[in-house]
Design a protein around this motif. Structure first.
Motif, PDB file in Angstrom:
ATOM      1  N   GLY A 169      17.568  55.697  50.631  1.00  0.00           N
ATOM      2  CA  GLY A 169      16.466  54.888  51.133  1.00  0.00           C
ATOM      3  C   GLY A 169      15.537  55.685  52.021  1.00  0.00           C
ATOM      4  O   GLY A 169      15.926  56.689  52.628  1.00  0.00           O
TER       5      GLY A 169
ATOM      6  N   ARG B 141      24.898  54.335  55.853  1.00  0.00           N
ATOM      7  CA  ARG B 141      25.776  53.897  56.952  1.00  0.00           C
ATOM      8  C   ARG B 141      26.963  54.847  57.041  1.00  0.00           C
ATOM      9  O   ARG B 141      27.499  55.293  56.023  1.00  0.00           O
ATOM     10  CB  ARG B 141      26.260  52.473  56.693  1.00  0.00           C
ATOM     11  CG  ARG B 141      27.008  51.800  57.838  1.00  0.00           C
ATOM     12  CD  ARG B 141      27.243  50.334  57.476  1.00  0.00           C
ATOM     13  NE  ARG B 141      27.892  49.594  58.553  1.00  0.00           N
ATOM     14  CZ  ARG B 141      29.204  49.425  58.663  1.00  0.00           C
ATOM     15  NH1 ARG B 141      30.013  49.973  57.741  1.00  0.00           N
ATOM     16  NH2 ARG B 141      29.712  48.743  59.660  1.00  0.00           N
TER      17      ARG B 141
ATOM     18  N   SER C  83      22.926  58.209  51.071  1.00  0.00           N
ATOM     19  CA  SER C  83      21.789  57.319  51.272  1.00  0.00           C
ATOM     20  C   SER C  83      20.538  57.880  50.603  1.00  0.00           C
ATOM     21  O   SER C  83      20.230  59.065  50.724  1.00  0.00           O
ATOM     22  CB  SER C  83      21.532  57.139  52.773  1.00  0.00           C
ATOM     23  OG  SER C  83      20.350  56.408  52.991  1.00  0.00           O
TER      24      SER C  83
ATOM     25  N   HIS D  71      23.654  52.793  60.988  1.00  0.00           N
ATOM     26  CA  HIS D  71      22.799  52.784  59.805  1.00  0.00           C
ATOM     27  C   HIS D  71      21.774  53.917  59.929  1.00  0.00           C
ATOM     28  O   HIS D  71      21.449  54.361  61.023  1.00  0.00           O
ATOM     29  CB  HIS D  71      22.090  51.446  59.676  1.00  0.00           C
ATOM     30  CG  HIS D  71      23.025  50.290  59.437  1.00  0.00           C
ATOM     31  ND1 HIS D  71      23.471  49.921  58.183  1.00  0.00           N
ATOM     32  CD2 HIS D  71      23.615  49.429  60.303  1.00  0.00           C
ATOM     33  CE1 HIS D  71      24.281  48.894  58.284  1.00  0.00           C
ATOM     34  NE2 HIS D  71      24.391  48.570  59.557  1.00  0.00           N
TER      35      HIS D  71
ATOM     36  N   LEU E 259      12.003  41.760  51.393  1.00  0.00           N
ATOM     37  CA  LEU E 259      13.103  41.950  52.344  1.00  0.00           C
ATOM     38  C   LEU E 259      13.044  40.855  53.402  1.00  0.00           C
ATOM     39  O   LEU E 259      12.156  40.849  54.252  1.00  0.00           O
ATOM     40  CB  LEU E 259      12.996  43.333  53.002  1.00  0.00           C
ATOM     41  CG  LEU E 259      13.003  44.537  52.043  1.00  0.00           C
ATOM     42  CD1 LEU E 259      12.907  45.824  52.826  1.00  0.00           C
ATOM     43  CD2 LEU E 259      14.254  44.534  51.175  1.00  0.00           C
TER      44      LEU E 259
ATOM     45  N   GLY F  16      20.866  41.543  55.138  1.00  0.00           N
ATOM     46  CA  GLY F  16      21.455  42.153  53.946  1.00  0.00           C
ATOM     47  C   GLY F  16      20.420  42.826  53.072  1.00  0.00           C
ATOM     48  O   GLY F  16      20.679  43.882  52.492  1.00  0.00           O
ATOM     49  N   ASP F  17      19.238  42.201  52.977  1.00  0.00           N
ATOM     50  CA  ASP F  17      18.162  42.813  52.186  1.00  0.00           C
ATOM     51  C   ASP F  17      17.771  44.173  52.758  1.00  0.00           C
ATOM     52  O   ASP F  17      17.533  45.129  52.015  1.00  0.00           O
ATOM     53  CB  ASP F  17      16.927  41.899  52.177  1.00  0.00           C
ATOM     54  CG  ASP F  17      17.154  40.606  51.425  1.00  0.00           C
ATOM     55  OD1 ASP F  17      18.059  40.569  50.566  1.00  0.00           O
ATOM     56  OD2 ASP F  17      16.444  39.624  51.721  1.00  0.00           O
TER      57      ASP F  17
ATOM     58  N   VAL G  37      19.563  46.236  54.915  1.00  0.00           N
ATOM     59  CA  VAL G  37      20.596  47.282  54.919  1.00  0.00           C
ATOM     60  C   VAL G  37      20.872  47.806  53.519  1.00  0.00           C
ATOM     61  O   VAL G  37      21.439  48.890  53.365  1.00  0.00           O
ATOM     62  CB  VAL G  37      21.910  46.791  55.575  1.00  0.00           C
ATOM     63  CG1 VAL G  37      21.685  46.447  57.028  1.00  0.00           C
ATOM     64  CG2 VAL G  37      22.510  45.637  54.807  1.00  0.00           C
ATOM     65  N   ALA G  38      20.469  47.077  52.487  1.00  0.00           N
ATOM     66  CA  ALA G  38      20.616  47.598  51.134  1.00  0.00           C
ATOM     67  C   ALA G  38      19.753  48.836  50.927  1.00  0.00           C
ATOM     68  O   ALA G  38      19.992  49.638  50.015  1.00  0.00           O
ATOM     69  CB  ALA G  38      20.237  46.522  50.115  1.00  0.00           C
ATOM     70  N   ARG G  39      18.742  49.013  51.794  1.00  0.00           N
ATOM     71  CA  ARG G  39      17.865  50.185  51.734  1.00  0.00           C
ATOM     72  C   ARG G  39      18.332  51.313  52.651  1.00  0.00           C
ATOM     73  O   ARG G  39      17.702  52.361  52.716  1.00  0.00           O
ATOM     74  CB  ARG G  39      16.445  49.783  52.147  1.00  0.00           C
ATOM     75  CG  ARG G  39      15.777  48.776  51.226  1.00  0.00           C
ATOM     76  CD  ARG G  39      15.375  49.425  49.929  1.00  0.00           C
ATOM     77  NE  ARG G  39      14.581  48.549  49.086  1.00  0.00           N
ATOM     78  CZ  ARG G  39      14.142  48.893  47.882  1.00  0.00           C
ATOM     79  NH1 ARG G  39      14.419  50.090  47.404  1.00  0.00           N
ATOM     80  NH2 ARG G  39      13.436  48.054  47.151  1.00  0.00           N
TER      81      ARG G  39
END
Length: 338
Positions: free
Chosen positions: A133, A156, A131, A162, A144, A148-149, A151-153
């Motif tokens: 982010g 996990r 990760s 997360h 965001l 989905g927007d 969790v792309a950052r």
């Protein structure tokens, strides 16, 4: 001829020992055998008899089923737990372990762990080293919108937990401040039911104070030595002095044996001291899996005794969350009656 008598009702199941979560309204307890697989000679007996001989759940299995049910307690709203402790006591390991168990046992909810330690926090490395982010990146992106927007950052792990890092993985260092934390928490609250906040070691730092005002419960991590326990006791006194009695009431002390050299007698004395002051204390034994600093695996690599202690910690926090949820539901009812 006298009428036939009804068959006697079966004896009630033996209840597990009561815990700090016992006042919470919990979901039905799943079958203990399914929740806590047989180990050792119990497993061998089941295998060699092809499952024809199954022993009754042991006291340990019944207790684990109780913990699991408490962790699955229905909740309404969003909840946060802070993890506080001085450097070197295993604070980040505790945060990652508790978050992983929440994620494993609450499939209906999204769970996130947030690194709010300004002293080069390592939470991401314990959950998802890939990760990259950070809180800064999350708060600076105004596009965001969806889950989905967001969790792309985030990173996990295998349990579904997360993680959001505190500082950028590359570039110049940027120290977090209360305003950035508030913005990140606001964005995460739209999508995550439970947040585990890994706090800094300095209690009176502005960011740590902001986190403590925001969380619903607190885990104070201490080493099982006199100096570590002294720091934990000062933390409790500081919370009281700051008027955070509600948070103090919803706190738990974890005596974490991070190096395997804890003296059993000293550990018992320290635990009794905190218990005498009205705070629940849970002792986590030394676990070689937690020491190297890699990804924490609560299912495969963590020892069974260690996992059981973390289940107890997580169940206690879930009980605090459930109590807050119950109060929130009771308040509108009281207002209607008035």
């Amino acid at each position: 001829m006298p009428p036939p008598q009804a068959a006697p009702s079966p004896a009630p199941a033996v209840s597990p020992p009561p815990g700090p979560w016992e006042d919470a309204v919990v979901a039905p307890v799943p079958t203990p055998a399914a929740e806590s697989p047989d180990r050792g000679w119990r497993r061998v007996l089941r295998l060699i008899t092809f499952g024809l001989v199954r022993l009754r759940p042991s006291a340990t299995q019944r207790q684990e089923a109780e913990f699991n049910a408490a962790i699955r307690t229905p909740l309404h709203g969003t909840y946060k737990v802070g993890v506080l402790g001085k450097g070197g006591v295993g604070k980040t390991s505790v945060a990652a372990s508790v978050g992983s168990l929440f994620a494993e046992l609450r499939h209906q909810d999204h769970i996130v762990a947030v690194d709010a330690d300004t002293a080069f926090g390592r939470l991401s490395s314990r959950i998802d080293p890939q990760s990259t982010g950070s809180i800064w990146e999350l708060t600076s992106d105004n596009n965001l919108r969806s889950f989905g927007d967001v969790v792309a950052r985030l990173g996990r792990n295998s349990t579904g937990l997360h993680v959001l890092g505190g500082e950028p993985a590359s570039g110049p260092r940027r120290v977090l401040d209360p305003a950035i934390y508030r913005e990140a928490a606001s964005r995460l609250d739209r999508h995550f039911t439970i947040s585990i906040i890994d706090c800094g070691a300095t209690m009176d730092a502005p960011l740590t104070q902001e986190v403590l005002r925001d969380v619903d419960a607190l885990i104070v991590v201490s080493s099982p030595w006199a100096d570590g326990a002294s720091a934990a006791a000062k933390t409790m006194e500081w919370l009281s002095d700051q008027g955070l009695e509600r948070l103090l009431h919803n706190s738990i002390v974890v005596l974490n044996d991070s190096d395997g050299h804890a003296d059993k007698r000293t550990r018992a004395l320290l635990a009794r001291e905190f218990t005498d002051h009205g705070r629940p204390v849970i002792e986590v034994p030394f676990d070689a899996h937690l020491r190297p600093g890699g990804v924490i695996d609560v299912n495969g690599e963590m020892g069974a005794a260690t996992r059981r202690k973390f289940l107890e910690i997580t169940a206690t926090i879930a009980g605090y969350f459930a109590a807050r949820s119950d109060r929130a539901r009771e308040q509108p009812s009281a207002e209607k009656r008035n």
